[in-house]
Scaffold this motif. Structure first.
Motif, PDB file in Angstrom:
ATOM      1  N   ASP A 103      -8.190   8.273  -2.258  1.00  0.00           N
ATOM      2  CA  ASP A 103      -7.009   7.405  -2.244  1.00  0.00           C
ATOM      3  C   ASP A 103      -6.835   6.815  -3.640  1.00  0.00           C
ATOM      4  N   GLU A 104      -5.635   6.932  -4.185  1.00  0.00           N
ATOM      5  CA  GLU A 104      -5.375   6.439  -5.536  1.00  0.00           C
ATOM      6  C   GLU A 104      -5.224   4.925  -5.589  1.00  0.00           C
ATOM      7  N   ASP A 105      -5.079   4.268  -4.446  1.00  0.00           N
ATOM      8  CA  ASP A 105      -4.995   2.812  -4.455  1.00  0.00           C
ATOM      9  C   ASP A 105      -6.357   2.215  -4.765  1.00  0.00           C
ATOM     10  N   ASN A 147       0.858  -1.186   0.000  1.00  0.00           N
ATOM     11  CA  ASN A 147       0.000   0.000   0.000  1.00  0.00           C
ATOM     12  C   ASN A 147       0.893   1.235   0.000  1.00  0.00           C
ATOM     13  N   ASP A 148       1.041   1.852  -1.172  1.00  0.00           N
ATOM     14  CA  ASP A 148       2.023   2.927  -1.305  1.00  0.00           C
ATOM     15  C   ASP A 148       1.410   4.279  -1.643  1.00  0.00           C
ATOM     16  N   ASN A 149       0.100   4.434  -1.462  1.00  0.00           N
ATOM     17  CA  ASN A 149      -0.554   5.729  -1.708  1.00  0.00           C
ATOM     18  C   ASN A 149      -1.425   6.093  -0.515  1.00  0.00           C
ATOM     19  N   PRO A 150      -1.109   7.157   0.201  1.00  0.00           N
ATOM     20  CA  PRO A 150      -1.940   7.557   1.331  1.00  0.00           C
ATOM     21  C   PRO A 150      -3.173   8.323   0.857  1.00  0.00           C
ATOM     22  N   SER A 188      -3.248  10.232   6.318  1.00  0.00           N
ATOM     23  CA  SER A 188      -2.915  11.651   6.221  1.00  0.00           C
ATOM     24  C   SER A 188      -3.866  12.396   7.141  1.00  0.00           C
ATOM     25  N   ASN A 237      -6.991  -1.286  -0.096  1.00  0.00           N
ATOM     26  CA  ASN A 237      -6.051  -0.193   0.109  1.00  0.00           C
ATOM     27  C   ASN A 237      -6.678   1.173  -0.140  1.00  0.00           C
ATOM     28  N   ALA A 238      -7.824   1.185  -0.815  1.00  0.00           N
ATOM     29  CA  ALA A 238      -8.512   2.448  -1.095  1.00  0.00           C
ATOM     30  C   ALA A 238      -9.698   2.671  -0.177  1.00  0.00           C
ATOM     31  N   ILE A 254      -5.708  11.459   0.499  1.00  0.00           N
ATOM     32  CA  ILE A 254      -5.448  12.899   0.340  1.00  0.00           C
ATOM     33  C   ILE A 254      -6.753  13.653   0.616  1.00  0.00           C
ATOM     34  N   ASP A 277      -6.313   4.388   5.207  1.00  0.00           N
ATOM     35  CA  ASP A 277      -6.818   3.308   4.363  1.00  0.00           C
ATOM     36  C   ASP A 277      -6.652   1.968   5.083  1.00  0.00           C
TER      37      ASP A 277
END
Length: 1016
Positions: A495-497, A463-466, A554, A501-502, A468, A546
């Motif tokens: 979240d872009e995941d 999971n590499d996108n926090p 965030s 993860n989203a 926003i 997420d």
């Protein structure tokens, strides 16, 4: 050499390259049968392993992990945090661990294990070899509890017959060491023969001629002992039967035979044909072959011996890997008591019949046979430790290891037969999610044997996108007194995941107890009723997280402003204000500040102050709260003031509150100490020569009408103690002897004692004279008083011993003559004076004014005679109460009085203590008694000073009177006001008296007395 052979050779060379940085060896030696938790070694200490990362310079916690197979019962354990090695509950039995092998004393019995050090930055593979030393835990035993030996009756003396040897599983000195024959009956003895292999064979020695007809059986015991500690032993019954004669025994052609046989030899294969001969004939020449008692049962199961022919054959399949060498003892007997003995050593040679073994032990624990790695794992992540082995020897046991196909993994050799499976490049979940490959181990035999192990690796997504937030700062406003559950706003983030993860959940941060937030929708509501006076603004954070692993999050800041209403009254910081002011504070000075607050804002917060019940003693600023005095403070007249103040805000309707104010008047050091004891400056204390050091010889006691530290007093001897004979306690004022008086100390001693307070900012003080008469008796008090009176001529800065010693040493008759002569002189002077006055009557009144002032400081002989008469009338001068006189400053045009000038001469040490000079500042009223001798004449000054006159029964004044206390008078010498030195502007004398104003007086219940001058 074909291509495949070349590839295998290259792989073998690559596997033999060891990484010494991560592969290390340790060797420990322990004894068998140790209990649990016995320390064996410490890996980081023994290898000097540092916990500091050389690349980053940071410290890390190392993890030590024992690499073991699943289901194995480990013989040792390793502490994961400290790297210490301990024994476990599984006892280490050397005989069981090394069973089936021939271990001589010089051979080692050992086992090996591997330990890895994690994490990857500190990774090491430690190969540990633990040598197990033998413990004497087995007793030597004979093959049978009853041993039968047949000996011919014609046996010669000293003939020897072999006895079956005892065996002991222990080795070395713990093995068989000694045999002993018990109850030999002097017919038989025992001898020990040691073979080249170190075996000890017992032999029975015939020591007497045997006669079967007389006795055909002998029963004895034979004992065997080992050399261990504690020593172990066992016994067997030795039964000897005397038989008829067979005088030739069989003989082997070769006593030591060594043969080789491959391990794959089929059953029935001949190993060796033994042949023995016998010189006898007939039945005595018939030879029978048997295995010796020392042959192990396992060897007897593998090999068969033909009892008639002596042929040894294979009767079971051989395995070199189980036992490589077999030693067989064969006995050839013709029925006589002494068989022939031959030793056959059978060497089982290796055949490439064992494929390599792959021992795959995972460092990262697999789940259902699959290792899970994260795509973020770094290069060279350790996955497993692979150990390859081959039971075969030489070329058949050489094994190479490699990965079957191209994958992002490689094998790193750490020992000759051990490899680490590591990642060789970064992993990408999006590229390949799963790997399945084989690890191949191949030996070098002909034909080559192989073994494979399957490894499965799955990658896990990261999971590499926090999340926003749409707005990093969210600002809201809400009125106080709101309803609970009021909707405020909706907070959202993206979240872009994808997938879980989203999935975003929202959570309030700290300081948000007044709010509720829906975790899924982000709706923000008020959970409590807001009160702006308690909190005007709320600043807190909202976290969007997420559901990834690990979750990313965030934050956004939320600012909620609460709008105000007028609902609070003014509030004083204290219900009761207390201020402390000095009593000398001038009028209109600031004495304190009233502080009041109002929790409201704007006009509702504007507060005005007022005094409710004060009688114009103080003025209060209605806005600043500053209180100023409208009076001059005098603590002696009034020590405190109390009134109420009121605070009113500007709201509609206005709100108000009240508080109490107390003004406390603090004391100022404006009173000098007043001496109570000694009661007179002319009194004395007798100090006998027999007085011991430390005894109290006199007491000085004074009081100060000030308070606190201003009334704390300190006593000091400032003059008259040049011999150091006396000491005064600075707190109690007790005068004690420092040493025993000597004959040279006999006489009168005058001590000048300074009594000073600890006042601030200036210390005030008083001087008092203490006379001590050192002698065994004081029979003539008049003589002593005369000495005291004459010492008044000596300045205070000089010791009276410099001038009074002649008085003390002269003959009493001489003194009396001098007194009579002096009296006659006085009479003549009086007579002449009367004549002069009669002739100059016109100038008598003018002279009377100057004489009246001078006589107060220096009385004439007539006054002295009057004082003597008054002393006679007093019963006890020491017990009389203190009397006071107040000296009021006269006007300059008063012709009746004359100026009084006084001067003192003090020692230098008084000046160092700020008491060496008069400071005629504020001082207490002078206290003295009318019968005191007047010695003020010794301290006169030529400096012009303000005029003083004596006024009978003048009440004590606290502000408007000038006082002076006469030093040599009957009670005390007052050193002035603030200091003892304040020079007049027109005087050259350092000790001139100047004007003083008193700040108070010592009050008594008796009337006030003054010393009045007689009017002529």
């Amino acid at each position: 050499m074909d291509l495949r052979d070349f590839y295998l050779l290259a792989a073998l060379i690559a596997c033999l390259r060891l990484d010494s940085a991560i592969a290390q060896e340790l060797i420990y030696t322990i004894r068998e049968e140790l209990p649990e938790n016995v320390p064996i070694g410490n890996i980081p200490k023994d290898l000097n392993i540092s916990h500091i990362n050389a690349a980053t310079g940071t410290s890390a916690s190392l993890v030590y992990r024992l690499v073991s197979k699943a289901g194995d019962a480990p013989l040792v354990k390793v502490s994961s945090s400290t790297g210490e090695i301990f024994t476990t509950s599984n006892r280490i039995d050397r005989e069981k661990l090394c069973a089936g092998a021939s271990y001589a004393e010089e051979n080692e019995c050992f086992f090996e294990l591997e330990v890895v050090i994690l994490p990857n930055d500190f990774f090491r593979l430690i190969k540990i070899k633990i040598i197990v030393k033998d413990t004497n835990d087995n007793a030597p035993m004979f093959p049978s509890p009853v041993i039968n030996i047949s000996i011919p009756e014609n046996t010669l003396i000293n003939s020897r017959f072999p006895i079956p040897s005892a065996t002991d599983p222990d080795t070395g000195f713990n093995g068989v060491q000694h045999y002993e024959l018990l109850n030999g009956q002097s017919v038989f003895g025992l001898d020990i023969v040691e073979t080249p292999e170190g075996e000890k064979w017992p032999q029975l020695i015939v020591q007497q001629n045997l006669d079967r007809e007389q006795k055909d059986t002998y029963v004895m015991k034979i004992k065997v002992e080992d050399g261990g500690t504690p020593q172990k032993s066992s016994t067997a019954i030795l039964q000897v039967t005397v038989s008829d004669v067979n005088d030739n025994k069989p003989v082997f052609k070769e006593g030591q035979v060594e043969v080789h046989i491959p391990e794959n030899a089929p059953v029935g294969t001949s190993v060796i044909q033994l042949h023995a001969t016998d010189a006898d004939i007939g039945s005595n020449a018939e030879i029978r072959y048997i295995f010796g008692a020392q042959v192990a049962p396992a060897t007897k199961r593998l090999f068969a011996l033909n009892n008639t022919t002596g042929l040894i054959t294979v009767q079971r399949s051989l395995d070199r890997e189980e036992t490589a060498i077999h030693k067989v003892t064969v006995l050839a007997s013709d029925g006589s008591s002494t068989p022939a003995r031959a030793t056959v050593t059978i060497n089982v040679t290796d055949v490439n019949d064992n494929p390599p073994n792959i021992d795959l032990r995972y460092i990262i624990s697999p789940i259902n046979g699959t290792v899970y790695l994260s795509e973020k794992d770094p290069v060279n992540t350790k996955i497993a430790l692979i150990t390859v082995s081959d039971k075969d020897t030489d070329v058949n046991g050489k094994v190479i290891c490699f990965i079957e196909r191209e994958v992002p993994f490689h094998l790193k050799a750490v020992y000759d037969n051990q490899y680490l499976l590591e990642t060789s490049s970064l992993l990408d979940y999006e590229g390949t999610k799963e790997f399945s490959f084989k690890i191949v181990a191949s030996d070098s035999g002909k034909p080559s044997l192989n073994q494979t192990a399957l490894v499965r690796v799955k990658l896990e997504d990261e999971n590499d996108n926090p999340p926003i937030f749409n707005q990093p700062v969210i600002e809201l406003s809400v009125s106080e007194n709101n309803r609970r559950g009021l909707y405020l706003t909706t907070i959202s983030a993206t979240d872009e995941d994808s997938g879980k993860n989203a999935d975003i959940v929202y959570q309030l941060g700290p300081n948000a107890s007044f709010f509720d937030l829906d975790r899924k929708t982000g709706v923000l509501t008020a959970s409590r009723v807001f009160d702006r006076e308690e909190q005007e603004r709320f600043i807190f954070t909202v976290t969007a997280r997420d559901n990834g692993t690990p979750p990313l999050q965030s934050q956004a800041a939320v600012i909620v402003t609460v709008l105000d209403e007028n609902d609070n009254s003014p509030k004083f910081t204290h219900n009761h204000f207390q201020f402390f002011v000095s009593e000398n504070l001038p009028k209109y000075s600031t004495v304190g500040v009233i502080t009041v607050t109002d929790a409201d804002a704007g006009e509702n917060k504007a507060v005005t102050l007022s005094i409710l019940n004060d009688n114009d003693n103080f003025v209060l600023d209605p806005y600043s709260g500053v209180i100023k005095s409208n009076v001059s403070f005098d603590r002696e007249q009034q020590s405190s003031y109390t009134f109420d103040v009121k605070a009113t805000d500007g709201g509609q309707p206005p709100r108000s509150s009240t508080a109490k104010v107390t003004i406390n008047v603090m004391d100022v050091n404006d009173n000098s100490p007043v001496v109570i004891s000694p009661p007179s400056n002319t009194s004395f204390k007798l100090v006998p020569l027999s007085a011991i050091p430390g005894s109290v010889v006199a007491e000085v006691f004074a009081v100060d009408i000030d308070t606190g530290m201003n009334a704390e007093l300190k006593y000091t001897i400032v003059s008259g103690n040049n011999k150091g004979l006396f000491r005064i306690d600075p707190v109690t004022g007790n005068i004690t002897l420092e040493e025993k008086p000597a004959p040279t100390d006999v006489g009168l001693h005058r001590l000048v004692v300074n009594i000073s307070d600890l006042g601030y900012p200036k210390s005030l003080h008083t001087l008092v004279l203490v006379f001590l008469y050192v002698n065994d008796t004081a029979g003539n008090a008049s003589y002593i008083y005369d000495l005291i009176r004459r010492t008044m001529e000596t300045p205070l800065d000089r010791n009276i011993g410099d001038s009074s010693q002649p008085y003390q040493n002269e003959d009493y008759l001489t003194i009396m003559i001098a007194i009579v002569a002096g009296a006659m002189v006085v009479i003549v002077v009086i007579f002449v004076t009367v004549l002069v006055r009669c002739r100059h009557a016109s100038r008598f009144k003018a002279a009377q004014r100057s004489k009246q002032g001078a006589e107060w400081m220096s009385p004439n002989q007539e006054n002295k005679q009057n004082k003597k008469k008054k002393r006679k009338k007093r019963k006890s001068p020491k017990s009389s109460l203190l009397n006071f006189v107040t000296i009021e400053e006269s006007k300059p045009d008063d012709a009746v009085h004359e100026p009084i000038n006084g001067t003192i001469s003090l020692p230098a040490e008084l000046e160092e203590q700020s008491i060496g000079r008069f400071d005629w500042g504020p001082a207490p009223p002078t206290t003295f008694k009318p019968n005191s001798p007047d010695l003020a004449k010794h301290y006169k000054s030529a400096s012009p000073q303000p005029a003083f006159h004596l006024k009978p029964d003048t009440p004590v004044s606290v502000k408007k009177h000038h006082v002076i206390q006469e030093l040599p008078l009957d009670n005390t010498f007052v050193g002035g006001c603030d200091t003892l030195s304040k020079r007049s502007s027109t005087s050259s004398d350092h000790f001139s008296a100047s004007e003083c104003s008193s700040q108070g007086g010592f009050k008594t219940k008796g009337p006030l007395h003054t010393r009045q001058r007689k009017q002529k």
